[in-house]
Enzyme design. Structure first.
Site, PDB file in Angstrom:
ATOM      1  N   GLU A  83       0.808  -1.270   0.011  1.00  0.00           N
ATOM      2  CA  GLU A  83      -0.019   0.072   0.028  1.00  0.00           C
ATOM      3  C   GLU A  83       0.898   1.309   0.042  1.00  0.00           C
ATOM      4  OE1 GLU A  83      -4.310  -0.880   2.098  1.00  0.00           O
ATOM      5  OE2 GLU A  83      -2.418  -0.738   3.430  1.00  0.00           O
ATOM      6  N   CYS A  97       3.351   8.602   0.869  1.00  0.00           N
ATOM      7  CA  CYS A  97       3.955   7.534   1.852  1.00  0.00           C
ATOM      8  C   CYS A  97       4.178   6.385   1.338  1.00  0.00           C
ATOM      9  CB  CYS A  97       2.768   7.487   3.145  1.00  0.00           C
ATOM     10  SG  CYS A  97       3.071   6.598   4.406  1.00  0.00           S
ATOM     11  N   CYS A 104       5.624  -6.571   7.277  1.00  0.00           N
ATOM     12  CA  CYS A 104       6.568  -6.140   8.185  1.00  0.00           C
ATOM     13  C   CYS A 104       6.824  -7.152   9.230  1.00  0.00           C
ATOM     14  CB  CYS A 104       6.368  -4.985   9.178  1.00  0.00           C
ATOM     15  SG  CYS A 104       7.915  -4.039   9.931  1.00  0.00           S
ATOM     16  N   CYS A 108       5.598  -4.369  16.156  1.00  0.00           N
ATOM     17  CA  CYS A 108       5.118  -3.086  17.247  1.00  0.00           C
ATOM     18  C   CYS A 108       3.756  -3.413  17.585  1.00  0.00           C
ATOM     19  CB  CYS A 108       5.628  -1.756  16.381  1.00  0.00           C
ATOM     20  SG  CYS A 108       7.103  -1.560  16.172  1.00  0.00           S
ATOM     21  N   CYS A 111       0.794  -1.121  15.892  1.00  0.00           N
ATOM     22  CA  CYS A 111       0.696  -1.136  14.323  1.00  0.00           C
ATOM     23  C   CYS A 111       0.174  -2.082  13.704  1.00  0.00           C
ATOM     24  CB  CYS A 111       2.215  -0.729  13.876  1.00  0.00           C
ATOM     25  SG  CYS A 111       2.373  -0.709  12.043  1.00  0.00           S
ATOM     26  N   CYS A 320      -1.191   6.746   9.579  1.00  0.00           N
ATOM     27  CA  CYS A 320      -0.026   6.009  10.256  1.00  0.00           C
ATOM     28  C   CYS A 320      -0.355   4.666  10.878  1.00  0.00           C
ATOM     29  CB  CYS A 320       0.775   6.821  11.164  1.00  0.00           C
ATOM     30  SG  CYS A 320       1.349   8.351  10.313  1.00  0.00           S
TER      31      CYS A 320
HETATM   32  N1  SAH Z   1       8.978   0.915  10.154  1.00  0.00           N
HETATM   33  C1  SAH Z   1       9.112   2.229  10.249  1.00  0.00           C
HETATM   34  C2  SAH Z   1       8.097   3.094   9.118  1.00  0.00           C
HETATM   35  C3  SAH Z   1       6.672   2.558   9.194  1.00  0.00           C
HETATM   36  S1  SAH Z   1       5.625   3.406  10.461  1.00  0.00           S
HETATM   37  C4  SAH Z   1       8.767   2.914  11.809  1.00  0.00           C
HETATM   38  O1  SAH Z   1       8.525   2.269  12.525  1.00  0.00           O
HETATM   39  O2  SAH Z   1       9.405   4.267  11.784  1.00  0.00           O
HETATM   40  C5  SAH Z   1       5.548   5.017  10.264  1.00  0.00           C
HETATM   41  C6  SAH Z   1       5.089   5.466  11.823  1.00  0.00           C
HETATM   42  O3  SAH Z   1       3.801   5.370  11.980  1.00  0.00           O
HETATM   43  C7  SAH Z   1       5.912   5.085  12.816  1.00  0.00           C
HETATM   44  O4  SAH Z   1       6.420   6.288  13.576  1.00  0.00           O
HETATM   45  C8  SAH Z   1       4.892   4.313  13.340  1.00  0.00           C
HETATM   46  O5  SAH Z   1       5.493   3.871  14.925  1.00  0.00           O
HETATM   47  C9  SAH Z   1       3.599   5.023  13.345  1.00  0.00           C
HETATM   48  N2  SAH Z   1       2.281   4.220  13.630  1.00  0.00           N
HETATM   49  C10 SAH Z   1       2.481   2.758  13.678  1.00  0.00           C
HETATM   50  N3  SAH Z   1       1.047   2.397  14.158  1.00  0.00           N
HETATM   51  C11 SAH Z   1       0.493   3.409  14.394  1.00  0.00           C
HETATM   52  C12 SAH Z   1      -1.014   3.795  14.761  1.00  0.00           C
HETATM   53  N4  SAH Z   1      -1.698   2.945  15.169  1.00  0.00           N
HETATM   54  N5  SAH Z   1      -1.097   5.269  14.747  1.00  0.00           N
HETATM   55  C13 SAH Z   1      -0.503   6.092  14.576  1.00  0.00           C
HETATM   56  N6  SAH Z   1       0.720   5.928  14.203  1.00  0.00           N
HETATM   57  C14 SAH Z   1       1.410   4.542  14.089  1.00  0.00           C
END
Ligand code: SAH
Length: 333
Positions: A83, A97, A104, A108, A111, A320
């Site tokens: 995506e 983006c 992945c 986390c 996420c 995000c």
């Molecule tokens: N793996 C990389 C890039 C992808 S995520 C990273 O983690 O930086 C991009 C951003 O979205 C990251 O800061 C991540 O922590 C954030 N993110 C993940 N889940 C989220 C959510 N449910 N709400 C808002 N931001 C989120």
């Protein structure tokens, strides 16, 4: 466009190598077919059209948010979901983006991407084809690697794609690689690769809490990662963006704001971006707006520059952390 395959095809057709460059220039300016490439001989255009698809990705689905954000779901040739999102801002900014992996491998807890099955690293061409898709719709000028995946686990391809983005109109200074804190990657981009920006997904100011919400913290501890980000800042002469997700009752107390400020001082190495949590159907609630504002004030009082991220595309699961290429979307499309 599979650029390696394009080069091979040109060679097989007995074409001079500059032809590959001509095709790329057309694509980078938004062409969507060989037919448009008027400085190529007509018979060559026809041969290319027969042998090569214009993109390595098939568009499976597109969604448009009420705020103008547009999300595309693609499939790779081997049917992996990917995506990417285009965010349109009032000031004319058009920000992409992009995803670096299908799924992945990290987990986390907040996420959505981490919950889907990990597919594989995307190739340089698959990364660029996400950008080219939106370039065909309109001019674009910013990129963040904040889509699916951890860009620093696929750094060769991400950096190769970054090298070409300026030809689409996206300067390296307008490109940001966001990382969970993949230490070898941060160390590498400190001395290598184009002058893109760095964002660090921190989300907690101490190891105990960070490990709880981001298991990758057990591999590369917070202090090592923050030190590496400082070193990057020192060498690259650009501030590091710190991303800090605001999770209700988890990481949003005044004490933690204080701890975060202590961690990031002296103040001029970092800029904090507080991120309102986007629902992913999991155990967390986003912090109330006032809590986010208090947290921001607490940082500012201590001299840490902090802003609150504007949430975009939530209604189409494009915000995000929401990119998960829901299995049903793939099936329906
Ligand atoms: N793996 C990389 C890039 C992808 S995520 C990273 O983690 O930086 C991009 C951003 O979205 C990251 O800061 C991540 O922590 C954030 N993110 C993940 N889940 C989220 C959510 N449910 N709400 C808002 N931001 C989120």
């Amino acid at each position: 466009m599979d650029l390696a395959q394009l080069e091979t095809t040109m060679a097989e057709l007995g074409q001079p190598s500059y032809r590959t460059g001509q095709v790329w220039e057309w694509l980078a300016r938004g062409a969507d077919s060989f037919d448009q490439m008027s400085n190529l001989p007509a018979d060559l255009r026809a041969q290319l059209a027969e042998k090569l698809p214009v993109s390595t990705l098939e568009v499976e689905n597109s969604a448009l948010s009420v705020d103008g954000t547009e999300k595309a779901l693609f499939l790779t040739a081997d049917q992996r979901p990917v995506e990417a999102v285009l965010m349109r801002y009032r000031d004319g900014r058009r920000s992409l983006c992009l995803s670096s992996q299908s799924g992945c491998p990290l987990t986390c807890t907040f996420c959505a991407t981490g919950k889907m099955k990990f597919g594989r690293n995307l190739t340089e061409s698959e990364i660029l084809d996400q950008a080219l898709h939106f370039r065909r719709i309109e001019d674009v000028n910013h990129t963040v690697f904040m889509g699916m995946g951890e860009p620093m686990m696929n750094l060769d391809n991400v950096l190769a794609a970054c090298e070409k983005l300026p030809e689409l109109g996206i300067a390296n200074s307008h490109t940001t690689i966001s990382t969970v804190g993949w230490l070898p990657g941060i160390q590498r981009v400190t001395t290598e690769g184009p002058a893109v920006r760095l964002a660090l997904s921190l989300h907690a100011p101490n190891d105990q809490l960070r490990s709880k919400i981001m298991p990758v913290n057990d591999k590369y501890s917070m202090n090592e990662v923050v030190d590496a980000a400082r070193e990057w800042r020192h060498v690259r002469k650009r501030k590091v963006f710190i991303e800090y997700l605001m999770l209700d009752g988890v990481n949003d107390s005044p004490e933690l704001a204080h701890e975060l400020a202590e961690l990031l001082l002296p103040k001029n190495d970092f800029k904090v971006n507080l991120i309102p949590y986007n629902p992913t159907g999991e155990e967390y609630q986003g912090s109330p707006r006032q809590t986010i504002e208090n947290f921001r004030q607490n940082l500012m009082k201590r001299g840490i520059h902090a802003t609150v991220r504007l949430t975009r595309g939530r209604d189409i699961d494009a915000a995000c952390g929401q990119l998960a290429a829901k299995a049903n979307e793939v099936a329906e499309a």
